[in-house]
Scaffold this motif. Structure first.
Motif, PDB file in Angstrom:
ATOM      1  N   ASP A  80     -11.407   7.713   4.196  1.00 26.11           N
ATOM      2  CA  ASP A  80     -12.555   7.441   5.056  1.00 26.11           C
ATOM      3  C   ASP A  80     -12.153   7.672   6.511  1.00 26.11           C
ATOM      4  N   PRO A  81     -12.782   8.622   7.189  1.00 23.75           N
ATOM      5  CA  PRO A  81     -12.390   8.911   8.581  1.00 23.75           C
ATOM      6  C   PRO A  81     -12.678   7.764   9.545  1.00 23.75           C
ATOM      7  N   ASP A  82     -13.504   6.802   9.132  1.00 27.03           N
ATOM      8  CA  ASP A  82     -13.775   5.650   9.989  1.00 27.03           C
ATOM      9  C   ASP A  82     -12.687   4.585   9.890  1.00 27.03           C
ATOM     10  N   GLU A  83     -11.700   4.804   9.018  1.00 25.76           N
ATOM     11  CA  GLU A  83     -10.637   3.816   8.804  1.00 25.76           C
ATOM     12  C   GLU A  83      -9.310   4.309   9.360  1.00 25.76           C
ATOM     13  N   GLY A  84      -9.351   5.006  10.502  1.00 26.86           N
ATOM     14  CA  GLY A  84      -8.146   5.586  11.067  1.00 26.86           C
ATOM     15  C   GLY A  84      -7.077   4.562  11.422  1.00 26.86           C
ATOM     16  N   SER A  85      -7.467   3.358  11.791  1.00 28.77           N
ATOM     17  CA  SER A  85      -6.490   2.349  12.199  1.00 28.77           C
ATOM     18  C   SER A  85      -5.613   1.879  11.042  1.00 28.77           C
ATOM     19  N   ARG A  86      -6.016   2.173   9.831  1.00 26.48           N
ATOM     20  CA  ARG A  86      -5.232   1.750   8.675  1.00 26.48           C
ATOM     21  C   ARG A  86      -4.037   2.671   8.387  1.00 26.48           C
ATOM     22  N   SER A  87      -4.022   3.864   8.964  1.00 25.25           N
ATOM     23  CA  SER A  87      -2.956   4.858   8.677  1.00 25.25           C
ATOM     24  C   SER A  87      -2.858   5.113   7.179  1.00 25.25           C
ATOM     25  N   LEU A  88      -3.972   5.511   6.579  1.00 27.71           N
ATOM     26  CA  LEU A  88      -4.017   5.659   5.125  1.00 27.71           C
ATOM     27  C   LEU A  88      -3.207   6.853   4.632  1.00 27.71           C
ATOM     28  N   GLY A  89      -2.935   7.833   5.489  1.00 28.70           N
ATOM     29  CA  GLY A  89      -2.041   8.915   5.084  1.00 28.70           C
ATOM     30  C   GLY A  89      -0.640   8.393   4.818  1.00 28.70           C
ATOM     31  N   THR A  90      -0.144   7.582   5.752  1.00 28.94           N
ATOM     32  CA  THR A  90       1.162   6.944   5.568  1.00 28.94           C
ATOM     33  C   THR A  90       1.142   6.011   4.366  1.00 28.94           C
ATOM     34  N   PHE A  91       0.082   5.239   4.249  1.00 34.34           N
ATOM     35  CA  PHE A  91      -0.052   4.308   3.122  1.00 34.34           C
ATOM     36  C   PHE A  91       0.006   5.058   1.791  1.00 34.34           C
ATOM     37  N   GLY A  92      -0.633   6.225   1.744  1.00 33.87           N
ATOM     38  CA  GLY A  92      -0.622   7.012   0.512  1.00 33.87           C
ATOM     39  C   GLY A  92       0.779   7.427   0.112  1.00 33.87           C
ATOM     40  N   ILE A  93       1.580   7.902   1.075  1.00 38.01           N
ATOM     41  CA  ILE A  93       2.951   8.300   0.756  1.00 38.01           C
ATOM     42  C   ILE A  93       3.757   7.095   0.284  1.00 38.01           C
ATOM     43  N   LEU A  94       3.584   5.953   0.942  1.00 37.83           N
ATOM     44  CA  LEU A  94       4.305   4.753   0.522  1.00 37.83           C
ATOM     45  C   LEU A  94       3.929   4.355  -0.911  1.00 37.83           C
ATOM     46  N   GLN A  95       2.678   4.537  -1.277  1.00 36.33           N
ATOM     47  CA  GLN A  95       2.270   4.236  -2.651  1.00 36.33           C
ATOM     48  C   GLN A  95       2.853   5.239  -3.638  1.00 36.33           C
ATOM     49  N   GLN A  96       2.982   6.487  -3.229  1.00 42.66           N
ATOM     50  CA  GLN A  96       3.589   7.492  -4.106  1.00 42.66           C
ATOM     51  C   GLN A  96       5.085   7.213  -4.304  1.00 42.66           C
ATOM     52  N   VAL A  97       5.752   6.740  -3.258  1.00 43.30           N
ATOM     53  CA  VAL A  97       7.152   6.326  -3.401  1.00 43.30           C
ATOM     54  C   VAL A  97       7.253   5.143  -4.358  1.00 43.30           C
ATOM     55  N   ALA A  98       6.339   4.188  -4.224  1.00 43.22           N
ATOM     56  CA  ALA A  98       6.344   3.025  -5.115  1.00 43.22           C
ATOM     57  C   ALA A  98       6.096   3.445  -6.565  1.00 43.22           C
ATOM     58  N   LEU A  99       5.184   4.371  -6.767  1.00 40.98           N
ATOM     59  CA  LEU A  99       4.915   4.886  -8.113  1.00 40.98           C
ATOM     60  C   LEU A  99       6.168   5.526  -8.699  1.00 40.98           C
ATOM     61  N   ALA A 100       6.833   6.373  -7.909  1.00 42.86           N
ATOM     62  CA  ALA A 100       8.052   7.030  -8.383  1.00 42.86           C
ATOM     63  C   ALA A 100       9.132   6.007  -8.718  1.00 42.86           C
ATOM     64  N   LYS A 101       9.258   4.976  -7.895  1.00 41.52           N
ATOM     65  CA  LYS A 101      10.281   3.951  -8.142  1.00 41.52           C
ATOM     66  C   LYS A 101       9.993   3.205  -9.437  1.00 41.52           C
ATOM     67  N   ARG A 102       8.724   2.865  -9.679  1.00 39.96           N
ATOM     68  CA  ARG A 102       8.375   2.166 -10.922  1.00 39.96           C
ATOM     69  C   ARG A 102       8.705   2.999 -12.149  1.00 39.96           C
ATOM     70  N   ARG A 103       8.548   4.298 -12.026  1.00 39.90           N
ATOM     71  CA  ARG A 103       8.735   5.177 -13.180  1.00 39.90           C
ATOM     72  C   ARG A 103      10.138   5.779 -13.259  1.00 39.90           C
ATOM     73  N   GLY A 104      10.995   5.417 -12.326  1.00 40.09           N
ATOM     74  CA  GLY A 104      12.352   5.935 -12.349  1.00 40.09           C
ATOM     75  C   GLY A 104      12.443   7.412 -12.024  1.00 40.09           C
ATOM     76  N   ILE A 105      11.539   7.902 -11.172  1.00 46.52           N
ATOM     77  CA  ILE A 105      11.514   9.313 -10.778  1.00 46.52           C
ATOM     78  C   ILE A 105      12.270   9.454  -9.455  1.00 46.52           C
ATOM     79  N   PRO A 106      13.206  10.396  -9.345  1.00 50.74           N
ATOM     80  CA  PRO A 106      14.138  10.372  -8.207  1.00 50.74           C
ATOM     81  C   PRO A 106      13.586  10.829  -6.858  1.00 50.74           C
ATOM     82  N   TYR A 107      12.548  11.674  -6.847  1.00 50.80           N
ATOM     83  CA  TYR A 107      12.111  12.257  -5.578  1.00 50.80           C
ATOM     84  C   TYR A 107      10.595  12.239  -5.440  1.00 50.80           C
ATOM     85  N   VAL A 108      10.151  12.149  -4.196  1.00 51.13           N
ATOM     86  CA  VAL A 108       8.761  12.429  -3.840  1.00 51.13           C
ATOM     87  C   VAL A 108       8.767  13.658  -2.948  1.00 51.13           C
ATOM     88  N   TYR A 109       8.134  14.720  -3.407  1.00 51.43           N
ATOM     89  CA  TYR A 109       8.080  15.979  -2.664  1.00 51.43           C
ATOM     90  C   TYR A 109       6.886  15.957  -1.726  1.00 51.43           C
TER      91      TYR A 109
END
Length: 233
Positions: free
Chosen positions: A172-201
């Motif tokens: 949502d472009p009206d939610e810029g203060s949340r830094s959702l792009g950064t949040f998305g990468i952090l969630q992808q790292v968390a997903l990889a960690k839960r699944r034992g996957i070594p890298y996020v490209y």
């Protein structure tokens, strides 16, 4: 790669990052069988998926695009990233099946209109949505961010045993203060960690580029140079 496959080089075309430059890509044969099996080895060689194509920039006069990935086991969020997580603690994160819905498409259109207005992308219809964000052979999840029933963002995420690929994030472009792009990468790292996957490209890092240099903040970051992965200094 583990299978023999043809590679094609595109004709020169306008660069998506620098208006005054032209670009060329090396593309895995889109008609090759078992692209699903080729995907993980291609990621490890620096390739990236866009729609149904696996590509790697192959420009004769420029080597600005550098493949990069996060070492999941060694990653720890910095102070700014921890604040981002705190700021979005009210959101629910859902690993959902990829695909078109009217709700997702409406959010995608709003995002493109705000970020790429007038470039043609903001007119993306349902077919464009499907064609760009997924492929029949790609192991794609839509990691959704919701505030109760309201969809605020989606991190389009390809999941292989060897690596998670951050394909595209829109929000949502009206939610810029949340830094959702950064949040998305952090969630992808968390997903990889839960699944034992070594890298996020993260696709390609471009030093000093206003839209691409942010990737260096996800430490430790590895970059691919001269055919091998090395830690970014």
């Amino acid at each position: 790669m583990t299978d023999r496959v043809r590679l094609f080089q595109t004709l020169p075309h306008s660069c998506g990052y620098y208006a005054e430059r032209t670009a060329q890509n090396l593309v895995v044969d889109p008609g090759a069988p078992h692209l699903d099996r080729l995907y993980a080895p291609a990621l490890a060689k620096g390739f990236r998926r866009a729609g149904g194509h696996l590509y790697l920039p192959q420009c004769t006069a420029c080597q600005a695009c550098v493949p990069c990935r996060i070492d999941v086991a060694a990653f720890a969020p910095d102070r700014t990233q921890r604040r981002c997580l705190t700021r979005n603690a009210d959101l629910t994160v859902i690993e959902a099946q990829a695909g078109f819905t009217h709700e997702r498409h409406a959010l995608y259109r709003r995002y493109l209109h705000a970020r790429h207005s007038g470039g043609g992308m903001d007119a993306a219809d349902a077919d464009d949505f499907q064609r760009f964000l997924s492929a029949p052979w790609s192991p794609t999840l839509f990691v959704e961010f919701r505030q109760r029933d309201r969809l605020l963002g989606i991190a389009v995420t390809d999941v292989t045993l060897a690596g998670v690929s951050a394909v595209y994030t829109f929000f949502d472009p009206d939610e810029g203060s949340r830094s959702l792009g950064t949040f998305g990468i952090l969630q992808q790292v968390a997903l990889a960690k839960r699944r034992g996957i070594p890298y996020v490209y993260l696709g390609f890092w471009i030093a000093g580029h206003p839209k691409m240099d942010y990737k260096r903040r996800f430490k430790p970051l590895e970059i691919r140079k001269l055919g091998r992965w090395i830690a970014m200094p």
